[in-house]
Write an enzyme that holds these catalytic residues in place. Sequence first.
Site, PDB file in Angstrom:
ATOM      1  N   LYS A   1      34.778  21.240   2.703  1.00  0.00           N
ATOM      2  CA  LYS A   1      34.182  21.760   1.464  1.00  0.00           C
ATOM      3  C   LYS A   1      33.914  20.627   0.478  1.00  0.00           C
ATOM      4  CE  LYS A   1      36.980  23.602  -1.880  1.00  0.00           C
ATOM      5  NZ  LYS A   1      36.792  22.999  -3.201  1.00  0.00           N
ATOM      6  N   ASN A   2      34.906  19.750   0.309  1.00  0.00           N
ATOM      7  CA  ASN A   2      34.784  18.742  -0.747  1.00  0.00           C
ATOM      8  C   ASN A   2      33.887  17.571  -0.370  1.00  0.00           C
ATOM      9  OD1 ASN A   2      36.257  20.382  -2.337  1.00  0.00           O
ATOM     10  ND2 ASN A   2      38.186  19.249  -2.175  1.00  0.00           N
TER      11      ASN A   2
ATOM     12  N   ARG B   1      33.517  24.150 -10.307  1.00  0.00           N
ATOM     13  CA  ARG B   1      33.659  22.812 -10.882  1.00  0.00           C
ATOM     14  C   ARG B   1      32.580  21.872 -10.327  1.00  0.00           C
ATOM     15  NH1 ARG B   1      36.210  19.285 -14.578  1.00  0.00           N
ATOM     16  NH2 ARG B   1      36.551  17.289 -13.554  1.00  0.00           N
TER      17      ARG B   1
ATOM     18  N   CYS C   1      40.008  25.145 -16.367  1.00  0.00           N
ATOM     19  CA  CYS C   1      40.156  25.772 -15.054  1.00  0.00           C
ATOM     20  C   CYS C   1      41.591  26.245 -14.872  1.00  0.00           C
ATOM     21  CB  CYS C   1      39.775  24.770 -13.975  1.00  0.00           C
ATOM     22  SG  CYS C   1      40.191  25.316 -12.353  1.00  0.00           S
TER      23      CYS C   1
ATOM     24  N   ARG D   1      40.451  20.249 -17.088  1.00  0.00           N
ATOM     25  CA  ARG D   1      39.738  19.360 -16.155  1.00  0.00           C
ATOM     26  C   ARG D   1      38.537  18.764 -16.885  1.00  0.00           C
ATOM     27  NH1 ARG D   1      39.351  22.420 -10.407  1.00  0.00           N
ATOM     28  NH2 ARG D   1      38.852  20.340  -9.627  1.00  0.00           N
TER      29      ARG D   1
ATOM     30  N   ASP E   1      46.065  19.293  -3.198  1.00  0.00           N
ATOM     31  CA  ASP E   1      45.623  20.559  -2.601  1.00  0.00           C
ATOM     32  C   ASP E   1      46.571  21.052  -1.507  1.00  0.00           C
ATOM     33  OD1 ASP E   1      43.390  20.665  -4.236  1.00  0.00           O
ATOM     34  OD2 ASP E   1      42.189  19.473  -2.849  1.00  0.00           O
TER      35      ASP E   1
ATOM     36  N   ARG F   1      36.246  30.646  -1.499  1.00  0.00           N
ATOM     37  CA  ARG F   1      35.612  29.431  -2.013  1.00  0.00           C
ATOM     38  C   ARG F   1      35.892  28.257  -1.089  1.00  0.00           C
ATOM     39  NH1 ARG F   1      36.410  28.827  -8.352  1.00  0.00           N
ATOM     40  NH2 ARG F   1      35.146  27.021  -7.784  1.00  0.00           N
TER      41      ARG F   1
END
Length: 433
Positions: free
Chosen positions: A22-23, A92, A116, A121, A308, A400
């Site tokens: 995802k990132n 974000r 958030c 953030r 995470d 997400r």
Amino acid sequence: MQLYTVTGGAALGGRLRAPAAKNSVLPLLAATLLCDAPCTLRGVPRLADVDTSLRLLGAVGAAAGWEGEDIATRPAPALCGDIPPELAGAMRSSVFYLAPLLYRCGRVTLPLPGGCKLGPRPVDIHLAGLAAMGARVELAGDTVTLCCRGPLRGADITLRLPSVGATLTLMMAACRAAGTTVLRGAACEPEIGDTADFLNAAGADVRGAGTPVIVVYGKAALGGAVYAPMPDRIAAATYAAAAAAAGGQVTVEGCRPQHLAAFLQLLRAAGCAVEAGPDALTVARDPARPLRGGQEVCTAAYPGFATDTAPLAAAVLLTAQGPSRIYDALFENRFACAAGFAAMGARVGAKGRLLWLGGGGALHGAAVTAPDLRGGAALAVAALAAQGTTCIRDPGYIRRGYAALHADLAALGAACACTEADAAPAGAQNRPN
Ligand code: EPU
């Protein structure tokens, strides 16, 4: 609203493949706007944030869409630099569109994603770096407007702290700036190297990504690229955590275990057998033998213990013998999942950035609420170790970051399902079943 039901008590077994990260995918989708030719991202997971990104791309006039499992983009003749508030606020990662839209439009407005769930953030490092490259920055209320006449200028920039997002923003901006940019104190997360590999495949010249000093030689033209984003290290850690919590043996294929070395070390210290090769990992644990507690964890920037993975580590250590502590150095409110753990019978307490785990006790099913993405996944992992059924109300966080977490866990033998549900009354939050 999704309702995940997880019935614990069964050991897991099987193999599954790590999806694309995802990132990486989220900044890569924004980075395609920097390219002058079509791009294809291979094997993209159908995450809610990917859908939001496609809507954002469509809203600014870009051409991007699914082609089977891939996402294809084409350069659009004219883009609009106004990012709609509902899309900016939905994730974000809308911040990744600042640099590409500033380059394409000369002006970009972004209603800033508010405070958030994980804590404040801010985006000051993104903005300070873009200002150093010649952007005019205006903040009016919660909306930031950036303008520049002509291309940004290369600059020598020292980041106040190694922000992943700011490193990506400035690396993207520098690819199309006039001259050379040096980023010092850059974040070293693998997704930064992956984004640089994509940009370089499209003709950019980014050197040193993945180290604290990145040098970017700006280019007046970029082509396109066909690119397979790196595997998701947090998804791989989630499946590894599931095996550790439930017991059994799980193999994650197509992952890069070296990207989650600190997390795997914790699993070993807790008593799991971990085999890590170059592109697969196996985690095994005898469900009849309790895990070892006594762990002290502090999250840090890569290659340290990833923030995470902190809630996942907590889910594993809930039932271990002996107390453990986890401190999150990056986010103020990482452990909102503690309320759900407590409802499942865990001895647990969160104070600020510190999570204390008493260990020892047995977990039972409960009605709990996902407080955020990784906290929601951690509740599902903890539920695998609980007797009885846990219902996790999720206002949309888990999707997400995981296309179908329930299906992944079910493929490993867990009794796990997901249904769409109407919003349940607030009183139904975090109570034992
Ligand atoms: N920070 C600032 N100013 C800035 C930018 C960041 O003060 O301009 C602070 C943040 O407030 C935070 C710290 O720096 O305390 C680290 O933030 P960073 O910018 O590194 O994180 P991010 O880019 O917002 C990404 C991931 C997160 C992950 C963090 C840390 C994406 C889309 N998100 O966020 O992933 O936790 O890096 O590794 O890449 C997730 O996947 O669930 C997730 C939250």
